[in-house]
Design a protein around this motif. Structure first.
Motif: not given
Ligand SMILES: Cc1cc2nc3c(=O)[nH]c(=O)nc-3n(C[C@H](O)[C@H](O)[C@H](O)COP(=O)(O)OP(=O)(O)OC[C@H]3O[C@@H](n4cnc5c(N)ncnc54)[C@H](O)[C@@H]3O)c2cc1C
Length: 168
Positions: A20-26, A43-46, A73-88, A147-149
């Protein structure tokens, strides 16, 4: 950065996994599971990045918010529209494997040795699209704007995911 090479060999497993979710973890969970022969459903809500980019643009230009597909929310997750720093801030040796994978999908090789690796939003989006297409070639099934519910479990196993009208 500590380097450790990993080898992912396809297995004959019959296992299937729903992510569930296609951010970096997914994305990385789907990538390594698929490489190991596991059947993956995402499954990705966005929306896909291509459509998500339009939704984000509409938000900035007209103020209309798509609640499921936006900056967060959406493919790529929360940081997709950031500047893409790869810091952890992590010294986990798996970090090198993640960066190496990103270079295989188009990130500049300098991220493997730079102290503050950075790819930039435009490249990051292309990398994610390439990774999705590669996963589709490996058989991964994607449900965007979904969106998985709710979940149904039987004998400790997930057997169904409810997503609005959809049953996956
Ligand atoms: C504005 C911003 C800028 C950032 N910039 C950076 C950066 O430059 N460098 C960096 O290292 N980190 C950055 N981060 C932090 C980084 O984005 C997060 O650490 C990372 O996205 C976490 O990944 P994740 O996969 O755990 O969660 P998320 O990225 O949040 O992915 C979760 C995904 O699950 C989906 N989802 C949620 N609920 C549901 C559901 N019920 N059903 C289906 N899909 C669902 C969401 O749409 C989302 O795509 C930034 C964050 C933000 C908000």
């Amino acid at each position: 950065m500590k380097k450790k090479e990993y080898e992912f060999k396809p297995t004959n497993t019959k296992k299937s996994v729903v992510i569930i979710g296609f951010g970096p973890s997914g994305i990385f969970a789907a990538y390594y599971l698929s490489k190991s022969g596991v059947k993956v459903t995402v499954i990705e809500r966005g929306e896909k990045i291509e459509d998500r980019t339009q939704s984000v643009r509409k938000f900035f230009e007209k103020g209309s918010l798509n609640f499921n597909s936006n900056i967060s929310f959406g493919e790529g997750g929360a940081g997709t529209f950031s500047d893409g720093k790869l810091t952890s801030r992590s010294k986990d040796p798996r970090l090198y494997e993640v960066l190496k994978t990103l270079t295989e999908f188009g990130a500049p090789s300098e991220i493997l040795h730079k102290k503050m690796p950075h790819v930039g939003t435009d490249i990051l989006r292309e990398i994610i699209i390439k990774m999705r297409k590669h996963l589709e070639d490996l058989g991964t099934k994607f449900y965007f704007s979904t969106k998985a519910d709710d979940f149904v479990f039987k004998d400790g196993k997930l057997i169904k995911v409810f997503a609005g009208e959809k049953r996956i």
